[in-house]
Design an enzyme around this catalytic site. Structure first.
Site, PDB file in Angstrom:
ATOM      1  N   LYS A  71       0.819  -1.184  -0.138  1.00 46.50           N
ATOM      2  CA  LYS A  71      -0.066   0.019  -0.100  1.00 46.50           C
ATOM      3  C   LYS A  71       0.752   1.185   0.099  1.00 46.50           C
ATOM      4  O   LYS A  71       0.419   2.316  -0.505  1.00 46.50           O
ATOM      5  CB  LYS A  71      -0.849   0.029   1.272  1.00 46.50           C
ATOM      6  N   ASP A 107      -9.713   3.181   2.329  1.00 43.04           N
ATOM      7  CA  ASP A 107      -9.946   2.680   3.537  1.00 43.04           C
ATOM      8  C   ASP A 107     -10.389   3.792   4.638  1.00 43.04           C
ATOM      9  O   ASP A 107     -11.381   3.267   5.534  1.00 43.04           O
ATOM     10  CB  ASP A 107      -8.529   2.153   4.348  1.00 43.04           C
TER      11      ASP A 107
END
Ligand SMILES: NC(=O)c1ccc[n+]([C@@H]2O[C@H](COP(=O)([O-])OP(=O)(O)OC[C@H]3O[C@@H](n4cnc5c(N)ncnc54)[C@H](OP(=O)(O)O)[C@@H]3O)[C@@H](O)[C@H]2O)c1
Length: 282
Positions: A71, A107
């Site tokens: 990520k 997220d």
């Protein structure tokens, strides 16, 4: 489904990736929406990350999710970053726009939406967050952007807490503490919302983060863990009459947001939730 010459390809890159629920959830969503696309897992070793991204461009893969451990490192290979991804320095969703890779972080918005769907308001509230890892970054960001007035962060590794506190204090009032019982007991009574972003609670043998008998009554307690569905923290919070929320909503709504970024269409969230519930809890 039938795979044709016109079928487009989406996927997830991670290492490992076998545990991911996204292929199931996104495949169901594409089918439900009648979109001619497949979503597949790509196990990408860290040393192959750049090559994999070049492959996305070369093979015209239309979009991917990005999971652990890529990520943060993936950011350097992205052509455009949206505001959340830039602030967080982490990307979990990539859209391929004519060979240019656009990076997003869903997220934070996923966590935020999971609270909204539960009717939890954040404006002017005090939040206490446990953890300072990758997930904490997105959750803390979402809490502050969502309007919390004070964010207290506890973490076992204090220097990690300080680093996160330095970043998030650009958005509001953030205080950081080492994970010590005395400090937790002082701060906890001021909390409206308590959030666990650590991995503590995934195993039944895990230690408690703090003395759970000190959870104040009638608050909101969120644990972003989704297996087990109810951690020891949530069980204890329930006994104190708190509203409890687990991590399923965050998982679901990060996927919903990714689907909507890729397709420009409203995601079939109810179906995606049903698929996750069946797979996780049977
Ligand atoms: N619902 C969702 O969609 C979603 C999304 C992402 C992650 N998650 C969950 O969030 C959790 C954390 O993920 P992550 O990616 O942030 O991991 P991470 O970056 O490795 O961070 C782990 C965090 O847990 C803390 N921790 C671990 N063991 C501990 C212990 N024994 N006592 C106290 N603190 C401990 C670490 O503290 P130190 O810094 O002191 O090591 C750190 O704050 C995982 O359970 C993951 O499944 C859920």
């Amino acid at each position: 489904m039938e795979i044709r010459g016109s079928t487009t390809v989406y996927g997830i890159i991670g290492y490992p990736v076998k545990h991911s629920l996204s292929p199931l959830m996104q495949t169901a969503a594409f089918q439900e929406a009648g979109i001619d696309a497949v979503y597949v897992p790509f196990e990408v070793k860290p040393e192959h990350l750049k090559t994999a991204l070049d492959g996305i461009r070369a093979l015209n893969v239309m979009g991917v999710n990005v999971t652990i451990p890529h990520k943060e490192r993936v950011v350097e290979f992205i052509d455009f970053l949206d505001e959340d991804a830039e602030f967080l320095g982490a990307v979990n969703t990539i859209k391929n726009v004519e060979g240019k890779l656009h990076g997003y972080n869903t997220d934070a918005v996923g966590f935020y939406r999971s609270l909204v769907e539960e009717g939890i308001a954040l404006k002017g509230k005090t939040a206490v967050m446990f953890g300072a890892g990758g997930a904490a970054k997105a959750v803390g960001y979402a809490l502050l952007k969502g309007g919390v007035k004070f964010l207290h962060i506890f973490n076992r590794n204090f220097s990690r807490a300080k680093e996160l506190g330095d970043l998030l204090s650009r958005l509001g009032n953030v205080l950081v503490y080492p994970l010590k019982e005395s400090a937790v007991e002082t701060v906890l009574p001021t909390a409206d919302v308590i959030v666990n972003t650590t991995s503590v609670g995934m195993k039944s043998s895990d230690p408690h983060l703090f003395d759970y008998s000190k959870i104040p009554e009638g608050k909101t307690v969120v644990d972003i863990i989704y297996t087990p569905p109810e951690t020891e923290l949530l069980k204890a919070a329930k006994k104190k009459g708190c509203k409890v929320v687990n991590g399923l909503g965050m998982l679901l709504y990060q996927g919903v947001a990714a689907f909507e970024i890729w397709t420009g269409r409203k995601a079939p969230a109810e179906l995606m939730k049903k698929v996750l519930l069946e797979e996780l809890y049977g």
